[in-house]
Design a protein around this motif. Structure first.
Motif, short mmCIF file in Angstrom:
data_model
loop_
_atom_site.label_atom_id
_atom_site.label_comp_id
_atom_site.label_asym_id
_atom_site.label_seq_id
_atom_site.Cartn_x
_atom_site.Cartn_y
_atom_site.Cartn_z
N CYS A 54 -9.35 -5.71 9.37
CA CYS A 54 -9.38 -5.64 10.83
C CYS A 54 -8.03 -5.94 11.47
CB CYS A 54 -10.42 -6.59 11.38
SG CYS A 54 -11.98 -6.49 10.51
N GLY A 55 -7.22 -6.79 10.82
CA GLY A 55 -5.95 -7.19 11.41
C GLY A 55 -4.94 -6.07 11.49
N ARG A 56 -5.17 -4.96 10.82
CA ARG A 56 -4.23 -3.85 10.83
C ARG A 56 -4.70 -2.69 11.69
NH1 ARG A 56 -0.48 -3.15 6.90
NH2 ARG A 56 0.45 -5.10 6.30
N GLY A 57 -5.71 -2.93 12.51
CA GLY A 57 -6.33 -1.86 13.26
C GLY A 57 -5.36 -1.16 14.21
N PRO A 58 -5.70 0.03 14.70
CA PRO A 58 -6.93 0.76 14.36
C PRO A 58 -6.82 1.42 12.99
CG PRO A 58 -5.63 2.01 15.94
CD PRO A 58 -4.92 0.71 15.74
N GLY A 66 -9.22 14.75 -3.16
CA GLY A 66 -8.40 13.87 -3.98
C GLY A 66 -8.75 12.40 -3.85
N GLY A 67 -9.83 12.08 -3.16
CA GLY A 67 -10.19 10.69 -2.99
C GLY A 67 -10.00 10.25 -1.55
N SER A 68 -9.99 8.93 -1.38
CA SER A 68 -9.89 8.39 -0.02
C SER A 68 -8.54 7.74 0.19
CB SER A 68 -10.99 7.36 0.22
OG SER A 68 -12.24 7.97 0.22
N ARG A 69 -8.06 7.85 1.41
CA ARG A 69 -6.82 7.18 1.79
C ARG A 69 -7.05 6.43 3.09
NH1 ARG A 69 -3.29 12.26 2.20
NH2 ARG A 69 -5.39 13.12 2.52
N LEU A 70 -6.18 5.47 3.38
CA LEU A 70 -6.41 4.62 4.55
C LEU A 70 -5.09 4.39 5.29
CD1 LEU A 70 -8.60 2.80 5.91
CD2 LEU A 70 -7.78 0.94 4.48
N TRP A 71 -5.16 4.45 6.61
CA TRP A 71 -4.00 4.15 7.44
C TRP A 71 -4.36 3.07 8.45
CZ3 TRP A 71 -5.39 9.04 5.99
CH2 TRP A 71 -4.41 9.83 5.34
N GLY A 72 -3.36 2.31 8.83
CA GLY A 72 -3.61 1.27 9.84
C GLY A 72 -2.53 1.26 10.89
N GLY A 73 -2.88 0.91 12.11
CA GLY A 73 -1.89 0.70 13.17
C GLY A 73 -1.31 1.97 13.75
N LEU A 94 0.44 3.49 -1.34
CA LEU A 94 1.44 2.47 -1.05
C LEU A 94 0.82 1.09 -1.11
CD1 LEU A 94 3.05 4.23 1.97
CD2 LEU A 94 3.89 4.10 -0.36
N ALA A 95 1.68 0.13 -1.16
CA ALA A 95 1.18 -1.25 -1.18
C ALA A 95 0.56 -1.57 0.16
CB ALA A 95 2.32 -2.21 -1.47
N ARG A 129 0.48 3.65 5.65
CA ARG A 129 -0.54 3.77 4.62
C ARG A 129 -0.91 2.40 4.06
NH1 ARG A 129 -1.13 8.09 1.31
NH2 ARG A 129 -2.45 6.73 0.07
N LEU A 130 -2.20 2.25 3.75
CA LEU A 130 -2.68 1.01 3.17
C LEU A 130 -3.27 1.35 1.80
CD1 LEU A 130 -4.44 -0.23 6.39
CD2 LEU A 130 -2.29 -1.10 5.46
N ASP A 131 -3.03 0.46 0.86
CA ASP A 131 -3.38 0.75 -0.53
C ASP A 131 -4.82 0.33 -0.82
OD1 ASP A 131 -3.60 1.02 -3.20
OD2 ASP A 131 -2.08 -0.48 -3.71
#
Ligand SMILES: Cc1cc2nc3c(=O)[nH]c(=O)nc-3n(C[C@H](O)[C@H](O)[C@H](O)COP(=O)(O)O)c2cc1C
Ligand code: SF4
Ligand code: SF4
Ligand code: SF4
Ligand code: FES
Ligand code: FES
Ligand code: FES
Lengths: 575, 176, 244
Positions: A54-58, A66-73, A94-95, A129-131
């Motif tokens: 939650c701290g990196r929202g939105p 190819g799978g799932s990826r996640l982004w924040g902020g 990415l880390a 990007r969030l790992d």
């Protein structure tokens, strides 16, 4: 409609991400999709519940072949880039702790040290990007939160497609109430609201009262500062709670129930309202999900800003429209509750664990964390004890000075260090952890030296803290312990209902004493006064609020006594 | 902005003149049920901005409750207001995460800053519990909006930030 | 109705089943200090002075709200209990403004009696000197909230005996106070029948009759019990001398 789209963007629409601009980002994504000439069938964009960090929202997650990826902020201006990226196959992640550029409007956050190089500098979104293979995500074991972040909390069809209400149907059509209770007993589930009372036993107590009406209540008052587990469940998967509560009603023979939610959670309230409306539009629980005329009726009750209403007898007063003042127990609500009828009160998270327990079996749930407990047996300064009584998973909310703020669900028995350091990333800026505050104003502090303690009911209690409801606030080196104790005492002064003397007047005097320590103006005798009054308030208060109000003082005294001694003046002024 | 915040915040935008019949209807919708007292008070406050004595009197009569019982409930819960809401309110989150990140110090700064405005009937400073933005603390709620990461900084920098998020500038005693 | 036997400070006591621990202690001739309890009103367990230690229980119990059970072993006089009670009385004195010398209840105040009983002569806790104003609007009675200990006996007397429910507790925590109606002057609350039951129930000088002086106040604290018995059982214990 249930056919999976080839690519999908899941936009977190729970409150932390909304506060960080999640709504505007989703609107921008929809516009960007239209501008790119894409159809919803080829790129689905939908709201989902909490994605945990939650701290990196939105936060936005993309699912593709190819799978799932996640982004924040991300900011709305970057929507077009994200829509484009959703088409690219997943590249090396990415880390989690990679530097994060902040949205233009707000000043920068302290940036955690990058622990991995940027994977592809050509990707303009690389730094957002969030790992997903970071321990923060990979060590989680979602049971209560299994659908949180996957489904649209406002959409009953999506919940149903993920199996919602299938266990309720099975219970009502195939299982006796006793069989349901037996499964819950076998699971070893204990109340997640703080006290850890065995859930199966409580259900039996209500079920076995003399014949007559019974009621069920879901306690969603969640007032501990630093706790947001129940809010996550309510905002992300409201039908999960309703199913758990409906099963509880079946198991104890109730046909009426309430969900009590604190007024400070407007989004959770709106989603629960909608969920309840969806059910009544389909003819109620009985007709809609069990195919029987079972007349279960659930109602929503909203608090009005009173922490003490989380206490079960105060909760009942509040549901009946009164001042939320606790009354002496016994009789327990399980014996005599709303309108004098036996009333089952369970925490939101407790109830949300029920459907998977019935689906997979009590033994399955009881096995979770069992392995942990064997391995956690290594002697960590005598801190660990047998954890027979702590089975299954528990949701924790991580906040404070920690790098990764958010919600984690892990097996009980996991060492505290794993959650705080491995998953949470330790303290912002790389400073050492000073302590971890657990259990809110009724809990205590675990000092850094005892971080290897297992997260289970007994081990935490043996350290003078408690597992509590699951709020976990990480403290860095700058937090002074007397000040922290004063903060919590101030909270109790504000929240005391005022009914009984020790809590009403005692907490005020304790706060005044602590003020002297905070100001560095205390005398040695004040320490004795502090301890004596703590003992009195703890032993003689009427309800759990007063009885646990001294806990943060006692815990910080126990582990950080030198800080209190240092706050004492050397000599009385007149000497 | 969206529905984050507490029911009282609706009051920040100013009260609507009391409408006796609207109150009668809203209580009827609750089935004239005394157990619905808290829900009735929430809705009343939404209509009028606060709980005026005159309206509480009507609630008590219609729900057939003692006056003192209604007053006791209205004064027990933090979110109920018994005075007209201020023109503007600035609420500081004092949740644990924000506390750890310096919310108390921020509160002290704001107290000083808003003292003059409060006297002039403009801004009022309030305290609130966690808003769920713990990862971005300290958090302020300004009327309906939210300001995150309001970190304590040396005076000129913080002043500039506070001004940027819409708080009245230092030393001017009137609200916009 | 069955009989329950238990032990209080080493002495065996028999009480009817359903009796409270307070009744058990009193039937054993042991005086327990009480402030929020008044025979004839429902108990609330708020002042926490009637504490007893039950063998095997984790924390002391409030005797006025705990039911006696067969075989219980109770103590009412351990050093810890004596200490807790004394601290409790000190907290009461520090919380309000109790100037006994000028109080109408001087000499017939239950708070004063309890202070004597626990041997308290001063409070180790700083006095808080709250600002509270007197309500003298009622033609017959006055409320001086400075002497109020929030026992809620007046609230219960007015609600349970007279059925008027003029009083209730407002606010919360240390801001709690007794209010009439919508926090109005007492005289403006038309529900009040001027029966005086609240005044008779008050343990301190917070509620008093205007025509009382400190020498001649006669609080009628046993009235609640008599009235309750009359209401519930239609049984009247006539008091006072026969007509001449
Ligand atoms: C002061 C106080 C506050 C409490 N707040 C909550 C709360 O916010 N949510 C909750 O579930 N339980 C809370 N509890 C615990 C409840 O009284 C009760 O034990 C719990 O709801 C039972 O559910 P469980 O058995 O599922 O844990 C609180 C207890 C006290 C004494
Ligand atoms: S302990 Fe505090 S909150 Fe609980 S009943 Fe007593 S005064 Fe009220
Ligand atoms: S005089 Fe009687 S009616 Fe009036 S407030 Fe006292 S008890 Fe109630
Ligand atoms: S006025 Fe008297 S009876 Fe009423 S609460 Fe205060 S002390 Fe108790
Ligand atoms: S609220 Fe969006 S990740 Fe938790
Ligand atoms: S603690 Fe301030 S938003 Fe949660
Ligand atoms: S007399 Fe028992 S708690 Fe007051």
């Amino acid at each position: 409609m249930s056919k999976p789209a080839p690519a999908r963007l899941r936009c977190c629409d729970a409150s932390a991400c909304r506060n960080a601009g999640g709504l505007a980002l989703r609107q921008a994504l929809l516009a960007a999709r239209a501008a790119a000439g894409l159809q919803p069938t080829s790129l689905a964009i939908g709201a989902v519940g909490c994605l945990r960090l939650c701290g990196r929202g939105p936060l936005v997650a993309a699912d593709g072949p190819g799978g799932s990826r996640l982004w924040g902020g991300l900011s709305p201006e970057q929507a077009a880039l994200l829509v484009a990226a959703a088409w690219v196959d997943a590249d090396p992640p990415l880390a989690l702790a990679s530097p994060q550029a902040s949205p233009p409007a707000s000043p920068p956050t302290p940036v955690p040290p990058a622990s991995a190089p940027l994977a592809s500098s050509s990707d303009p979104l690389a730094s957002y990007r969030l790992d997903l293979s970071h321990p923060f995500f990979s060590l989680q074991q979602p049971v209560v939160l299994e659908h949180c972040g996957l489904i649209d909390p406002d959409c009953l069809d999506q919940a149903l497609a993920h199996g919602a209400y299938s266990q309720l149907r099975r219970c009502v059509r195939q299982l006796t109430p006793e069989a349901v209770r037996q499964e819950v007993r076998r699971s070893g589930l204990r109340g997640r609201g703080g006290a850890g009372y065995p859930t199966g036993l409580k259900w039996d107590t209500v079920a076995l009262q003399p014949p007559g009406p019974r009621l069920v209540v879901a306690n969603g008052d969640e007032g501990d500062p630093g706790a947001f587990m129940d809010r996550t469940v309510l905002e992300s998967d409201p039908h999960r709670l309703l199913e758990g509560l409906a099963i509880a009603a079946w198991a104890v023979g109730a046909e009426r129930g309430y969900v009590y939610v604190r007024a400070e959670y407007p989004l959770a309230i709106a989603r629960l309202r909608r969920a309840l409306d969806q059910i009544s539009q389909r003819g109620g629980f009985g007709v809609a999900f069990t195919g029987t005329p079972w007349p279960l009726r659930l109602e929503l009750r909203v608090g009005a800003g009173a922490y003490v209403c989380g206490e079960e007898t105060a909760l009942l007063q509040s549901i009946e429209g009164g001042r939320g003042t606790p009354r002496p127990r016994p009789p327990y609500p399980a014996q005599r509750g709303l309108g004098g009828a036996p009333t089952l009160i369970n925490n939101v998270e407790t109830l949300a664990a029920i459907p998977p327990i019935l689906r997979q079996g009590g033994d399955w749930y009881a096995a979770i964390g069992a392995g942990n407990q064997a391995s956690a047996d290594k002697p960590a300064s005598g801190a660990t004890t047998a954890t027979l009584g702590s089975r299954g998973t528990k949701v924790f909310s991580l906040s404070g000075a920690v790098v990764h703020t958010g919600v984690v669900e892990v097996p009980l028995g996991m060492p505290l260090r794993t959650v705080v350091e491995t998953m949470g990333g330790g303290v912002v800026g790389g400073a050492p952890v000073k302590a971890v505050q657990t259990g809110g104003p009724s809990g205590g502090c675990i000092p850094a030296a005892l971080l290897d303690t297992a997260l289970d009911y007994e081990a935490m209690a043996s350290l003078g803290s408690m597992l509590g409801s699951g709020g976990m606030v990480v403290l860095g080196p700058h937090t002074a312990m007397p000040e922290l104790a004063r903060y919590f005492m101030g909270f109790c002064v504000e929240e005391s209902c005022g009914k009984c003397l020790p809590c009403r007047a005692g907490t005020v005097q304790l706060a005044a004493l602590l003020d002297r320590f905070v100001a560095g103006q205390a005398e040695a005798a004040d320490l004795d006064r502090l301890e004596a009054l703590c003992a009195m308030v703890k032993a003689t208060s009427l309800c759990g609020l007063g009885q646990s109000a001294p806990n943060p003082v006692l815990a910080t005294l126990r582990h950080f006594r030198p800080e209190y001694l240092a706050a004492c003046r050397e000599e009385p002024r007149w000497a | 902005m969206a529905s984050i915040g507490t029911p009282t915040q609706r009051g920040c935008s100013g009260a609507v003149a009391g409408d006796r019949e609207a109150i009668t209807r809203l209580i009827q919708l609750q089935g004239d049920d005394p157990a619905a007292l808290i829900e009735v008070l929430h809705q009343l406050q939404q209509i009028e901005g606060y709980l005026a004595a005159r309206s509480l009197h009507q609630v008590a009569r219609q729900l057939r409750l003692p006056l003192s019982r209604v007053y006791g409930v209205a004064s027990f819960y933090h979110l109920f207001r018994r005075t007209p809401p201020p023109v503007h309110c600035c609420a500081v989150c004092l949740g644990t995460a924000c506390f750890v990140n310096g919310a108390l110090e921020l509160l002290a700064v704001l107290e000083l800053r808003l003292a003059q405005q409060a006297r002039a009937g403009g801004w009022v400073l309030e305290r609130m519990g966690c808003l769920g933005a713990c990862g971005s603390g300290p958090v302020l709620r300004l009327d309906q909006g939210l300001a995150i990461r309001v970190r304590l900084a040396p005076a000129p920098k913080l002043d500039a930030q506070l001004e940027a998020i819409g708080l009245p500038p230092l030393g001017r005693a009137t609200a916009r | 109705m069955g009989v329950i036997t238990l032990s209080v400070n080493g002495a065996a006591v028999a009480v009817p089943s359903g009796a409270t621990l307070l009744a058990a202690c009193r039937s054993a001739g042991i005086a327990l200090p009480t402030l929020c309890y008044l025979e004839g009103l429902s108990p609330v367990g708020a002042c926490r002075l009637c504490l007893v230690e039950l063998e095997g229980a984790g924390r002391p119990l409030a005797a006025c709200v705990s039911e006696a059970a067969e075989g219980m072993v109770l103590r009412t006089d351990t050093p810890q209990l004596v200490n807790f009670r004394r601290m409790g009385v000190e907290l009461f004195f520090a919380e309000g403004n109790h100037v006994c010398a000028i109080c109408v209840a001087n000499g017939c105040c239950e708070l004063q009696d309890v202070a004597v009983a626990v041997g308290m002569d001063h409070s180790r806790f700083p006095y808080r000197y709250p600002q509270r104003s007197v309500d003298a609007s009622h033609p017959l009675f006055s409320l001086d909230p400075n002497r109020c200990i929030l026992c809620t006996r007046c609230v219960r007397a007015c609600d349970e005996l007279e059925g008027a429910h003029v009083w209730d507790v407002a606010e919360r925590g240390s801001h709690c106070r007794i209010v009439a109606g919508l926090d109005q002057p007492w005289a403006e609350v038309e529900a009040c029948t001027s029966c005086g039951q609240c005044v008779d129930a008050c343990p301190t000088g917070a509620l008093f009759r205007k025509d009382d002086t400190n020498v001649t106040s006669h609080p009628q604290r046993q009235r609640a019990a008599l009235l309750q018995e009359a209401r519930q059982r239609h049984s009247w214990r006539n008091q006072g001398p026969p007509p001449p």
